[in-house]
Design a protein around this motif. Structure first.
Motif, PDB file in Angstrom:
ATOM      1  N   PHE A  72      -8.362  -0.590 -10.128  1.00 17.65           N
ATOM      2  CA  PHE A  72      -8.476  -1.845  -9.388  1.00 17.65           C
ATOM      3  C   PHE A  72      -8.177  -1.624  -7.898  1.00 17.65           C
ATOM      4  O   PHE A  72      -7.632  -0.588  -7.529  1.00 17.65           O
ATOM      5  CB  PHE A  72      -7.547  -2.878 -10.021  1.00 17.65           C
ATOM      6  N   PRO A  73      -8.582  -2.606  -7.060  1.00 21.42           N
ATOM      7  CA  PRO A  73      -8.445  -2.400  -5.607  1.00 21.42           C
ATOM      8  C   PRO A  73      -7.056  -1.926  -5.173  1.00 21.42           C
ATOM      9  O   PRO A  73      -6.944  -1.043  -4.321  1.00 21.42           O
ATOM     10  CB  PRO A  73      -8.766  -3.773  -5.014  1.00 21.42           C
ATOM     11  N   GLU A  74      -5.982  -2.473  -5.775  1.00 22.00           N
ATOM     12  CA  GLU A  74      -4.632  -2.086  -5.334  1.00 22.00           C
ATOM     13  C   GLU A  74      -4.407  -0.598  -5.595  1.00 22.00           C
ATOM     14  O   GLU A  74      -3.765   0.094  -4.810  1.00 22.00           O
ATOM     15  CB  GLU A  74      -3.545  -2.872  -6.084  1.00 22.00           C
ATOM     16  N   GLU A  75      -4.942  -0.113  -6.750  1.00 17.83           N
ATOM     17  CA  GLU A  75      -4.762   1.309  -7.077  1.00 17.83           C
ATOM     18  C   GLU A  75      -5.676   2.173  -6.211  1.00 17.83           C
ATOM     19  O   GLU A  75      -5.332   3.294  -5.854  1.00 17.83           O
ATOM     20  CB  GLU A  75      -5.126   1.565  -8.538  1.00 17.83           C
ATOM     21  N   CYS A  76      -6.854   1.647  -5.887  1.00 13.79           N
ATOM     22  CA  CYS A  76      -7.829   2.466  -5.159  1.00 13.79           C
ATOM     23  C   CYS A  76      -7.348   2.832  -3.763  1.00 13.79           C
ATOM     24  O   CYS A  76      -7.814   3.814  -3.192  1.00 13.79           O
ATOM     25  CB  CYS A  76      -9.178   1.757  -5.092  1.00 13.79           C
ATOM     26  N   GLN A  77      -6.394   2.060  -3.246  1.00 12.40           N
ATOM     27  CA  GLN A  77      -5.887   2.399  -1.910  1.00 12.40           C
ATOM     28  C   GLN A  77      -5.314   3.811  -1.871  1.00 12.40           C
ATOM     29  O   GLN A  77      -5.575   4.563  -0.941  1.00 12.40           O
ATOM     30  CB  GLN A  77      -4.796   1.413  -1.524  1.00 12.40           C
ATOM     31  N   VAL A  78      -4.551   4.165  -2.912  1.00 15.74           N
ATOM     32  CA  VAL A  78      -3.960   5.500  -2.897  1.00 15.74           C
ATOM     33  C   VAL A  78      -5.025   6.551  -3.228  1.00 15.74           C
ATOM     34  O   VAL A  78      -5.014   7.663  -2.703  1.00 15.74           O
ATOM     35  CB  VAL A  78      -2.687   5.563  -3.783  1.00 15.74           C
ATOM     36  N   TRP A  79      -5.994   6.178  -4.064  1.00 12.53           N
ATOM     37  CA  TRP A  79      -7.117   7.103  -4.327  1.00 12.53           C
ATOM     38  C   TRP A  79      -7.870   7.405  -3.035  1.00 12.53           C
ATOM     39  O   TRP A  79      -8.261   8.540  -2.775  1.00 12.53           O
ATOM     40  CB  TRP A  79      -8.082   6.482  -5.343  1.00 12.53           C
ATOM     41  N   GLN A  80      -8.066   6.347  -2.236  1.00  7.08           N
ATOM     42  CA  GLN A  80      -8.787   6.563  -0.970  1.00  7.08           C
ATOM     43  C   GLN A  80      -8.006   7.483  -0.046  1.00  7.08           C
ATOM     44  O   GLN A  80      -8.586   8.284   0.680  1.00  7.08           O
ATOM     45  CB  GLN A  80      -9.061   5.214  -0.288  1.00  7.08           C
ATOM     46  N   LEU A  81      -6.689   7.389  -0.106  1.00  4.38           N
ATOM     47  CA  LEU A  81      -5.869   8.281   0.714  1.00  4.38           C
ATOM     48  C   LEU A  81      -6.122   9.742   0.309  1.00  4.38           C
ATOM     49  O   LEU A  81      -6.298  10.617   1.153  1.00  4.38           O
ATOM     50  CB  LEU A  81      -4.389   7.927   0.543  1.00  4.38           C
ATOM     51  N   LEU A  82      -6.171   9.988  -1.015  1.00  2.00           N
ATOM     52  CA  LEU A  82      -6.415  11.359  -1.489  1.00  2.00           C
ATOM     53  C   LEU A  82      -7.815  11.830  -1.068  1.00  2.00           C
ATOM     54  O   LEU A  82      -8.009  12.991  -0.703  1.00  2.00           O
ATOM     55  CB  LEU A  82      -6.284  11.443  -3.014  1.00  2.00           C
ATOM     56  N   GLU A  83      -8.768  10.917  -1.132  1.00  2.00           N
ATOM     57  CA  GLU A  83     -10.145  11.283  -0.763  1.00  2.00           C
ATOM     58  C   GLU A  83     -10.273  11.469   0.753  1.00  2.00           C
ATOM     59  O   GLU A  83     -10.861  12.447   1.222  1.00  2.00           O
ATOM     60  CB  GLU A  83     -11.110  10.199  -1.250  1.00  2.00           C
ATOM     61  N   ASP A  84      -9.694  10.535   1.511  1.00  2.00           N
ATOM     62  CA  ASP A  84      -9.790  10.629   2.974  1.00  2.00           C
ATOM     63  C   ASP A  84      -9.144  11.914   3.480  1.00  2.00           C
ATOM     64  O   ASP A  84      -9.631  12.539   4.424  1.00  2.00           O
ATOM     65  CB  ASP A  84      -9.099   9.426   3.644  1.00  2.00           C
ATOM     66  N   THR A  85      -8.025  12.294   2.838  1.00  2.00           N
ATOM     67  CA  THR A  85      -7.347  13.525   3.265  1.00  2.00           C
ATOM     68  C   THR A  85      -8.275  14.722   3.063  1.00  2.00           C
ATOM     69  O   THR A  85      -8.336  15.617   3.907  1.00  2.00           O
ATOM     70  CB  THR A  85      -6.025  13.723   2.474  1.00  2.00           C
ATOM     71  N   ALA A  86      -9.002  14.730   1.939  1.00  2.00           N
ATOM     72  CA  ALA A  86      -9.956  15.835   1.702  1.00  2.00           C
ATOM     73  C   ALA A  86     -11.017  15.845   2.812  1.00  2.00           C
ATOM     74  O   ALA A  86     -11.308  16.895   3.390  1.00  2.00           O
ATOM     75  CB  ALA A  86     -10.615  15.671   0.333  1.00  2.00           C
TER      76      ALA A  86
END
Ligand code: HAM
Length: 424
Positions: A15-29
């Motif tokens: 869900f959107p709240e969880e995806c924020q941290v996923w995006q952090l992992l992706e953006d860092t890559a």
């Protein structure tokens, strides 16, 4: 019985709240890997089955028991990718890697393995991975390992909380003599070992070293060290890898039992483990490999790793890393009356064009319920527009923290809010 709306076991909705941290992992890559010269490669989620059979190895757990393989309407055997390396190699070979050239790519996305779901073990999981393909040198491996550790520390895994395990599988020519020595040792004990080990004695004796069954552990402990059995060239290569890591001040533990579960590895293999997330404690793994591809005469060589995002998230939780802050709602627009609602549609549009997050009530509800919404979304400012303000061509701007209210000319409010929200 599972609810019919639940996702399949081993898969998750994010869900959107969880995806924020996923995006952090992706953006860092996306931010970090290009600094090492890597560019993103996106390969298909399914491939012809033989892409995986040929590279991962027939005798691996992945190929034997974990692949999602199906026939399509054209009766072709297809497989959902269980890992990224095989597809990346197929794609690079398809494009053609000129002899002596090097390609550096990274990828991220879902992978699929039909494993028994457990904490940190999913059937659809996500990896970020990198592959440096086409050349072989110990320091290429060193740089790749350093990049993995750089990634993990940037996403919040404290270096002191993880351990880098390192080993060498030697050259392809080393495989047979080492396998013979291992077989000579395990033959004497195999009747007391698990069924998988009994099978592996003839099919792939190296993999016995990887067995996690407790009753097999003493026999594995007593096995000859594979590193001592490698040829001089392999030992020199490994020494240089260790030397390069020392040069960079990277801590590592040589683990002569580390073989990794895929058959394509040669020379360097490594894994990063994190204590405290249960049995599935490997957050990343990789190594140097040689892969035979259909239509390519020479094996293609490279080095790379993949890190499991679900396991990184478990490690972050274990370390109580603060989750990224939710994006702020800059403005909530409250409309009193139909005319104001229409004017606010335009104003919200202009605010978003100007880079602000602007939400509004679109149903023409009462003032109280609109203000309640503004509070619920934690808006920094609320703009209140009614008939009176429309006549005067102004809008009331309420600072939600101080409750201070100021009238702003409608023509100036976008510029004012941009600066109040620190955007200009
Ligand atoms: P792997 O060790 O099979 O290597 O997987 C890498 C990482 O993916 C693991 O360390 C783990 O974090 C995560 N992972 C694997 N299976 C699962 C699962 N069922 N659920 C959750 N996470 C999982 C590879 O995949 C190689 N392709 C790595 C590589 C790249 N070697 C050279 N280049």
């Amino acid at each position: 019985m599972a609810k019919s709306t639940e996702p399949m076991p081993g898969t998750s909705d994010l869900f959107p709240e969880e995806c924020q941290v996923w995006q952090l992992l992706e953006d860092t890559a996306h931010e970090l890997f290009p600094r090492y010269g890597y560019g993103e490669l996106r390969t298909p989620i399914f491939e012809r089955t033989d892409v995986f059979l040929r590279s991962i190895g027939d005798e691996t757990d992945i190929v034997q028991k974990e692949m999602y393989t199906f026939r399509d309407r054209g009766n072709r055997s297809l497989t959902l990718r269980p890992e990224g390396t095989a597809g990346v190699m197929r794609a690079l070979a398809n494009q053609g890697i000129p002899q002596g050239d090097e390609r550096r790519v990274y990828y991220l996305g879902p992978m699929f393995r039909g494993e028994r779901p457990a904490a940190g073990r999913k059937r659809q999981f996500h990896q970020v991975g990198t592959e440096c393909v086409g050349k072989s040198a110990p320091f290429i491996d060193v740089e790749n390992i350093r990049m993995l550790l750089h990634y993990l520390s940037t996403v919040g895994i404290d270096p002191s909380s993880m351990r880098l395990l390192l080993n060498s599988r030697g050259t392809r020519e080393d495989r047979q003599p080492v396998a013979d020595a291992l077989r000579a040792h395990f033959e004497q004990h195999v009747s007391d070992m698990c069924e998988d080990c009994q099978r592996r004695l003839t099919t792939n004796v190296w993999r016995i070293l990887d067995c996690k069954v407790e009753s097999c552990a003493p026999f594995i402990e007593a096995a000859p060290s594979t590193t001592d059995l490698l040829c001089q060239e392999s030992r020199d290569y490994f020494q240089q890898v260790c030397g390069g890591l020392d040069e960079l001040g990277v801590d590592y533990t040589v683990d002569p039992r580390l073989v990794r579960g895929l058959d394509y590895y040669v020379h360097t293999v490594f894994e990063v483990v994190f204590a405290g997330i249960g049995a599935q404690n490997s957050i990343a793994g990789g190594g140097r490999y040689e892969i035979n591809l259909r239509g390519v005469s020479q094996p293609v060589e490279g080095v790379g790793f993949a890190a499991g995002l679900e396991r990184i998230l478990l490690a972050r939780e274990e370390l109580s890393v603060t989750p990224p802050a939710a994006l702020p709602v800059h403005v909530f627009l409250v409309s009193l009356g139909d005319q104001a609602l229409r004017r606010n549609l335009r104003l919200a549009d202009a605010l978003r064009e100007a880079g602000l997050t602007a939400l509004m009530d679109l149903e023409g509800r009462g003032m109280r319920s609109q203000m309640r919404n503004a509070n619920k979304v934690d808006a920094r400012y609320t703009l209140i527009l009614g008939e009176d303000e429309l006549k005067r061509e102004v809008v009331v701007c309420k600072n939600m923290e101080s409750s201070e209210q100021v009238d702003f000319p409608l023509a100036e409010v976008v510029a004012h809010l941009r600066s109040a929200c620190g955007l200009s």
